[in-house]
Design an enzyme around this catalytic site. Structure first.
Site, PDB file in Angstrom:
ATOM      1  N   SER A   1      43.107  -5.495  54.494  1.00 21.29           N
ATOM      2  CA  SER A   1      41.995  -6.237  55.081  1.00 21.29           C
ATOM      3  C   SER A   1      42.410  -6.907  56.387  1.00 21.29           C
ATOM      4  CB  SER A   1      41.449  -7.240  54.064  1.00 21.29           C
ATOM      5  OG  SER A   1      40.269  -7.834  54.540  1.00 21.29           O
TER       6      SER A   1
ATOM      7  N   ARG B   1      33.983  -7.770  55.804  1.00 19.57           N
ATOM      8  CA  ARG B   1      33.484  -9.113  56.125  1.00 19.57           C
ATOM      9  C   ARG B   1      32.854  -9.116  57.513  1.00 19.57           C
ATOM     10  NH1 ARG B   1      37.507 -13.631  55.467  1.00 19.57           N
ATOM     11  NH2 ARG B   1      38.659 -12.443  57.004  1.00 19.57           N
TER      12      ARG B   1
END
Length: 611
Positions: free
Chosen positions: A163, A325
């Site tokens: 991530s 995100r």
């Protein structure tokens, strides 16, 4: 240890190193370990070999490099063997249903490691056991993996990504057959199975054979088509989108997001966002940023702001490198840029999702079947909207694994789950992905921005309107760094035995009166009739939430992945109380009181958040 190598003087370490050299077939990591042995670099060897990466509900996340504490070819094989063995025990039809594996663009040339390589090895392990594998032929955003699990009815999914972590890290994220991240006890069972399957199986290293196997399928084209077709169900203002003249800049911060966000805007008939040229192509070195995390704010968005100024755009969207995100910044009338917090975006997207739902649903009774979720450390703004509008709001433990699993439970009961979010800029706007999804969230935000432009309203103005209608929710979150577990233990035990009274929690904090305390480490909740918490508890981490008589809520917790003591505070004002300056001062005073009363004795052993 293998013949001709030196002893480190530590028999346990020698055994671990010897076993490694016996099992590892990656020449780069083998030679790294042999060089350390030759140099007698005992401390470096201990760092690599003294403890295995811990497999938890978030899977694995660690630096790439040699040894059992790092992400590398051998630890990927061992992890996948354990996971495969556990799935074989749990699913009789594993060989009919199969698994999906996706990966991002991370790479680590010194150790020969990287997301694509790790994904190929994981595929080889499953294929060696006769399990069909849907391995994406190219990089994908993390949300594609849970979407594929649900869409194809698979037993599990793996996403190889770290991530927004620093460039040297990688990770291994696991999804269950329900399309959500795993929760306990799966993590403990998988960890046990890994320990029992450390020796590579005969064909686990054979990626060449696996990649030619008829058991291997590439779901890329099908999933690409189906995903964008599915998110179109959440497009409600196509006419406005088609004529929109709003200019938006998008950055994927050297990650996977660029092509997918472009496709998402196209699916919504929105004009394509301007891409930050220097950051749009995947680059595992992340050359233009210190940390590839949009939450870090201006440093990550400097190039986006420059492009926006050049093109006359007023809004910037940013994904993190695996595009799960979303961050948003907006140019203010003053000329300054405002980066919205995760809680503020939660308020805006929650408002927008409900407004669109209401447009589509004329049956007033349907609202009773509707749910929104957020994590316990996120803003309570959805609760305020739910109270006024009549839908259900639920709080879960921190992390999308909890929201995803709860959403699946509700969907299985025939309920509608409209939206879920967490303050760390994670948003689930589409129940076909039971995890945070920065791609669909970007398109939905683009549509909201285009709609607001037709009303000559900015995001900042709309956020104020939401707070005016449902009550201001002002938050202040930060953390202290602490590497000493004894200091952390002492801090939380002192709160639990306040004023040296056993199992007694504070009733006040400076001038602020505490109306309730919930401790999700011990299971205490003074708001419940039997003082027992409703949410699941875990003794492996600390988390205490205080509710204050003035409408304040504060949670102090340890981080599962970093050496941090985090605090989250929010002041929830009643609708009509719009003295923002006074509310901010009240929250500042509350934060000061919390630090002074609850953290002060240990404060000289804590490092404040770097500025």
């Amino acid at each position: 240890m293998e013949s001709g190598s030196s002893s480190t003087g530590d028999s346990g370490l020698d055994r671990a190193v010897g076993l490694w050299l016996q099992y590892d077939q990656n020449p780069k990591t083998v030679s790294m370990v042999q060089a350390l042995v030759k140099e007698g670099a005992v401390e470096a060897l201990k760092k690599c070999f003294s403890s295995r990466m811990e497999f938890g509900t978030a899977g694995l996340r660690a630096p790439m490099g040699p040894g059992i504490s790092c992400m590398n070819d051998l630890t990927i094989i061992q992890t996948t063997q354990g996971f495969c063995h556990y799935l074989e025990e749990r699913f009789e039809n594993l060989k009919e249903r199969g698994v999906v594996i996706g990966y991002d663009a991370r790479a680590h040339p010194p150790s020969g490691g990287g997301s694509k390589r790790f994904a190929s090895l994981a595929a080889a392990v499953f294929i060696s056991r006769g399990v069909p594998v849907h391995l994406f032929a190219d990089i994908v955003p993390t949300p594609f993996v849970p979407f594929t699990v649900s869409h194809l009815g698979l037993c599990a999914g793996i996403m190889v990504t770290a991530s927004h972590n620093p460039k040297q890290d990688n990770g291994y994220k696991v999804y269950w057959e329900n399309g959500a991240q795993i929760v306990s006890p799966h993590d403990k069972c998988i960890a046990k199975a890994i320990e029992e399957n450390l020796e590579p199986w005969p064909k686990s290293w054979d990626t060449e054979e696996a990649l030619k196997s008829p058991l291997l399928k590439d779901p890329y084209q099908d999933i690409h088509t189906q995903y964008f077709k599915t998110i179109q169900n959440h497009c409600h203002n196509r006419d406005i989108n088609k004529s929109s003249e709003v200019k938006i800049v998008h950055t994927s911060v050297h990650g996977v997001g660029h092509t997918f966000v472009q496709s998402a805007f196209k699916a919504f008939d929105l004009p394509a966002p301007y891409a930050v040229e220097e950051q749009k192509d995947p680059d595992p070195e992340f050359p233009t940023v210190k940390y590839p995390n949009p939450e870090e704010g201006e440093g990550v968005l400097t190039l986006s702001f420059a492009l926006a100024e050049k093109e006359g755009a007023t809004v910037v969207l940013a994904n993190d490198p695996d595009a799960d995100r979303l961050a948003i910044a907006e140019k203010q009338e003053s000329g300054r840029w405002r980066l919205f917090s995760g809680n503020e975006l939660g308020a805006l997207l929650g408002w927008w999702m409900f407004r669109c739902w209401k447009q589509q649903n004329s049956d007033a009774a349907a609202v009773k079947n509707l749910y929104m979720l957020s994590s316990t450390v996120s803003s309570k703004i959805l609760r305020a909207i739910a109270v006024k509008e009549g839908f259900h709001f639920e709080e879960t433990l921190t992390g999308f694994k909890w929201m995803g699993n709860r959403a699946r439970d509700l969907l299985d009961q025939g309920k509608s789950v409209l939206f879920a979010f967490e303050e760390a800029i994670g948003y689930m706007c589409c129940p076909s992905v039971l995890d945070k999804d920065g791609v669909s969230a970007a398109a939905i935000a683009g549509e909201m921005i285009s709609y607001l432009a037709t009303k000559s309203t900015s995001l900042s103005q709309q956020l104020t309107a939401v707070y005016e209608e449902y009550g201001y929710h002002i938050t202040k979150n930060s953390y202290f760094i602490c590497h000493d577990q004894n200091v952390i233990r002492s801090l939380f035990e002192r709160i639990r035995n306040y004023n040296d009274q056993k199992d007694s929690y504070p009733t006040e904090c400076g001038r602020f009166s505490i109306s309730a305390v919930r401790d999700l480490t011990t299971g205490h909740d003074s708001n419940q009739p039997d003082n027992k918490a409703v949410l699941p508890t875990s003794r492996s981490s600390h988390m205490i939430t205080f509710s204050f008589s003035n409408g304040g809520v504060a949670t102090i917790r340890t981080s599962g992945t970093e050496p941090k003591i985090k605090y989250y505070t929010e002041l929830c004002a009643a609708p009509g109380n719009s003295d923002v300056t006074q509310l901010k001062k009240e929250l500042d005073d509350l934060v000061e009181a919390i630090i002074e009363n609850f953290l002060e004795p240990e404060k000289n052993k804590l490092q404040p958040k770097p500025q």
